[in-house]
Design an enzyme around this catalytic site. Structure first.
Site, PDB file in Angstrom:
ATOM      1  N   LYS A  44       0.697  -1.317   0.026  1.00  0.00           N
ATOM      2  CA  LYS A  44       0.203  -0.230   0.024  1.00  0.00           C
ATOM      3  C   LYS A  44       0.688   1.309   0.025  1.00  0.00           C
ATOM      4  O   LYS A  44       0.659   2.057  -0.810  1.00  0.00           O
ATOM      5  CB  LYS A  44      -0.948   0.042   1.366  1.00  0.00           C
ATOM      6  CG  LYS A  44      -1.889  -1.265   1.227  1.00  0.00           C
ATOM      7  CD  LYS A  44      -2.576  -1.261   2.427  1.00  0.00           C
ATOM      8  CE  LYS A  44      -2.082  -1.047   3.730  1.00  0.00           C
ATOM      9  NZ  LYS A  44      -1.151  -2.197   4.152  1.00  0.00           N
ATOM     10  N   ARG A 104     -10.554  -0.042   9.480  1.00  0.00           N
ATOM     11  CA  ARG A 104      -9.633  -1.508   9.877  1.00  0.00           C
ATOM     12  C   ARG A 104     -10.882  -2.344  10.245  1.00  0.00           C
ATOM     13  O   ARG A 104     -11.015  -3.555  10.557  1.00  0.00           O
ATOM     14  CB  ARG A 104      -8.972  -1.506  11.041  1.00  0.00           C
ATOM     15  CG  ARG A 104      -7.609  -0.832  10.406  1.00  0.00           C
ATOM     16  CD  ARG A 104      -6.319  -1.323  11.294  1.00  0.00           C
ATOM     17  NE  ARG A 104      -5.272  -0.517  10.900  1.00  0.00           N
ATOM     18  CZ  ARG A 104      -4.156  -0.220  11.407  1.00  0.00           C
ATOM     19  NH1 ARG A 104      -3.840  -0.907  12.748  1.00  0.00           N
ATOM     20  NH2 ARG A 104      -3.087   0.391  11.101  1.00  0.00           N
ATOM     21  N   ARG A 143      11.900  -4.578   4.868  1.00  0.00           N
ATOM     22  CA  ARG A 143      11.729  -3.341   4.756  1.00  0.00           C
ATOM     23  C   ARG A 143      12.496  -2.309   5.474  1.00  0.00           C
ATOM     24  O   ARG A 143      12.829  -2.444   6.615  1.00  0.00           O
ATOM     25  CB  ARG A 143      10.174  -3.105   5.294  1.00  0.00           C
ATOM     26  CG  ARG A 143       9.677  -1.720   5.225  1.00  0.00           C
ATOM     27  CD  ARG A 143       8.072  -1.561   5.062  1.00  0.00           C
ATOM     28  NE  ARG A 143       7.292  -2.012   6.214  1.00  0.00           N
ATOM     29  CZ  ARG A 143       6.005  -2.047   6.235  1.00  0.00           C
ATOM     30  NH1 ARG A 143       5.415  -1.431   5.293  1.00  0.00           N
ATOM     31  NH2 ARG A 143       5.595  -2.390   7.558  1.00  0.00           N
ATOM     32  N   ARG A 176      11.286  -0.388  11.044  1.00  0.00           N
ATOM     33  CA  ARG A 176      10.606  -0.114  12.121  1.00  0.00           C
ATOM     34  C   ARG A 176      10.741  -1.319  13.140  1.00  0.00           C
ATOM     35  O   ARG A 176      10.873  -2.682  12.661  1.00  0.00           O
ATOM     36  CB  ARG A 176       9.001  -0.222  11.374  1.00  0.00           C
ATOM     37  CG  ARG A 176       8.592   1.002  11.249  1.00  0.00           C
ATOM     38  CD  ARG A 176       7.208   0.869  10.269  1.00  0.00           C
ATOM     39  NE  ARG A 176       6.332   0.211  11.004  1.00  0.00           N
ATOM     40  CZ  ARG A 176       4.901  -0.001  10.451  1.00  0.00           C
ATOM     41  NH1 ARG A 176       4.670   0.688   9.341  1.00  0.00           N
ATOM     42  NH2 ARG A 176       4.058  -0.617  11.246  1.00  0.00           N
ATOM     43  N   ARG A 187      -0.151  -9.362  13.824  1.00  0.00           N
ATOM     44  CA  ARG A 187      -0.991  -8.222  13.030  1.00  0.00           C
ATOM     45  C   ARG A 187      -1.632  -8.777  11.663  1.00  0.00           C
ATOM     46  O   ARG A 187      -2.937  -8.410  11.403  1.00  0.00           O
ATOM     47  CB  ARG A 187       0.059  -7.219  12.220  1.00  0.00           C
ATOM     48  CG  ARG A 187       0.460  -6.119  13.159  1.00  0.00           C
ATOM     49  CD  ARG A 187       1.880  -5.537  12.684  1.00  0.00           C
ATOM     50  NE  ARG A 187       1.693  -4.730  11.687  1.00  0.00           N
ATOM     51  CZ  ARG A 187       2.929  -4.375  11.226  1.00  0.00           C
ATOM     52  NH1 ARG A 187       4.085  -4.907  11.412  1.00  0.00           N
ATOM     53  NH2 ARG A 187       2.964  -3.337  10.111  1.00  0.00           N
TER      54      ARG A 187
HETATM   55  P1  ADP Z   1       2.376  -1.555   3.322  1.00  0.00           P
HETATM   56  O1  ADP Z   1       2.436  -0.180   3.255  1.00  0.00           O
HETATM   57  O2  ADP Z   1       1.193  -2.414   2.378  1.00  0.00           O
HETATM   58  O3  ADP Z   1       2.775  -2.201   4.639  1.00  0.00           O
HETATM   59  P2  ADP Z   1       4.758  -1.532   1.862  1.00  0.00           P
HETATM   60  O4  ADP Z   1       4.591  -0.814   0.598  1.00  0.00           O
HETATM   61  O5  ADP Z   1       5.559  -0.759   2.738  1.00  0.00           O
HETATM   62  O6  ADP Z   1       3.680  -2.195   2.329  1.00  0.00           O
HETATM   63  O7  ADP Z   1       5.740  -2.493   1.294  1.00  0.00           O
HETATM   64  C1  ADP Z   1       6.381  -3.604   2.167  1.00  0.00           C
HETATM   65  C2  ADP Z   1       7.705  -3.842   1.914  1.00  0.00           C
HETATM   66  O8  ADP Z   1       7.724  -4.693   0.564  1.00  0.00           O
HETATM   67  C3  ADP Z   1       8.473  -2.793   1.344  1.00  0.00           C
HETATM   68  O9  ADP Z   1       9.888  -3.106   1.777  1.00  0.00           O
HETATM   69  C4  ADP Z   1       8.407  -2.486  -0.054  1.00  0.00           C
HETATM   70  O10 ADP Z   1       9.762  -2.184  -0.555  1.00  0.00           O
HETATM   71  C5  ADP Z   1       8.127  -4.101  -0.594  1.00  0.00           C
HETATM   72  N1  ADP Z   1       7.383  -4.123  -1.626  1.00  0.00           N
HETATM   73  C6  ADP Z   1       6.279  -3.673  -1.783  1.00  0.00           C
HETATM   74  N2  ADP Z   1       5.592  -3.695  -2.919  1.00  0.00           N
HETATM   75  C7  ADP Z   1       6.045  -4.809  -3.434  1.00  0.00           C
HETATM   76  C8  ADP Z   1       6.127  -5.717  -4.586  1.00  0.00           C
HETATM   77  N3  ADP Z   1       4.960  -5.628  -5.258  1.00  0.00           N
HETATM   78  N4  ADP Z   1       7.052  -6.540  -4.583  1.00  0.00           N
HETATM   79  C9  ADP Z   1       8.077  -6.863  -3.962  1.00  0.00           C
HETATM   80  N5  ADP Z   1       8.280  -6.169  -2.814  1.00  0.00           N
HETATM   81  C10 ADP Z   1       7.401  -5.028  -2.666  1.00  0.00           C
END
Ligand code: ADP
Length: 230
Positions: A44, A104, A143, A176, A187
């Site tokens: 997201k 949520r 992440r 985080r 979660r």
């Molecule tokens: P959310 O906001 O839903 O918790 P994030 O956008 O922060 O998720 O994504 C979680 C992790 O996965 C981040 O480290 C991001 O760089 C990576 N990520 C996001 N989208 C993808 C994807 N389509 N494929 C692989 N890794 C992704």
């Protein structure tokens, strides 16, 4: 004028021109009110900036204003409602907003609908970042985040240009504290128990769009663009 405000004559011309161009480009965009739903790590936060820029929307993340209401388990507490009302009136929300991480629960979704109805608006589309749980652990534990902007990176899937530093500002990235396999598990349990009902709620209203969130980021972006242009 408040002491923190910047006098217009002190704003660099280039910033002013950029903002004027943005407003000009945005004036022709249709209004959109979006909700992004998906488990932690579903992407997201990665897709939000793209959607935000392309459709001139503001990004309202739970963390910014609604965390207290969520923590207190109030459906949409007075404080949160006020904060949300105020946030939605910002000029950057003129064309609509992206709600990321909220609602949520079904009660929160109902309260949100009531609130929008009073303003004569409604949620236009809900993007469901559908993904298998098994993919999420690797995403979450790899992440890295730039705290000031919320930009997220991944050691394997979206590495920054320079290891440990934000591409745009050069500032250090952080992990985080709750981005661990163990916290993810609880979660995810909460997500399956409560938030999946929210998905059903919006499906019944006919505003739900399914994404294949397990695909690479660029493919998910293309899917989002298709959904939002229809
Ligand atoms: P959310 O906001 O839903 O918790 P994030 O956008 O922060 O998720 O994504 C979680 C992790 O996965 C981040 O480290 C991001 O760089 C990576 N990520 C996001 N989208 C993808 C994807 N389509 N494929 C692989 N890794 C992704």
């Amino acid at each position: 004028m408040a002491s923190s405000a910047v006098a217009l004559e002190d704003v660099p011309s280039v910033d002013m021109m950029t903002e004027l161009l943005r407003r000009f480009k945005c004036s022709s965009k249709p209004d959109k009110r979006l909700v992004l739903i998906g488990p932690p790590g579903s992407g997201k936060g990665t897709q939000s900036p793209v959607i935000k820029d392309e459709y001139c929307l503001c990004h309202l993340a739970t963390g910014d204003m609604l965390r207290s209401a969520v923590a207190a388990k109030t459906p949409l507490g007075i404080k949160a409602k006020e904060a949300m009302d105020k946030a939605m009136k910002k000029p950057s929300c003129e064309k609509g907003f992206i709600l990321d991480g909220f609602p949520r629960t079904v009660v929160q979704a109902e309260k949100l609908d009531e609130m929008l109805e009073k303003q004569g608006t409604e949620i236009d589309k809900v993007l469901n970042f559908a993904i298998d749980d098994s993919i999420l652990e690797e995403r979450i534990t790899g992440r890295w985040i730039h705290p000031a902007s919320g930009r997220s990176y991944h050691t394997k899937f979206a590495p920054p240009k320079v290891y440990g530093f934000d591409d745009v500002t050069g500032e250090p990235l952080i992990q985080r504290k709750d981005d661990t396999a163990q916290v993810l598990k609880s979660r995810l349990e909460a997500f399956h128990k409560q938030t999946e009902l929210v998905i059903d709620y919006y499906a019944k209203k006919g505003v739900l769009a399914q994404l294949h969130a397990e695909n690479p980021p660029k493919e998910v972006t293309v899917e989002v663009q298709k959904v939002l242009s229809s």
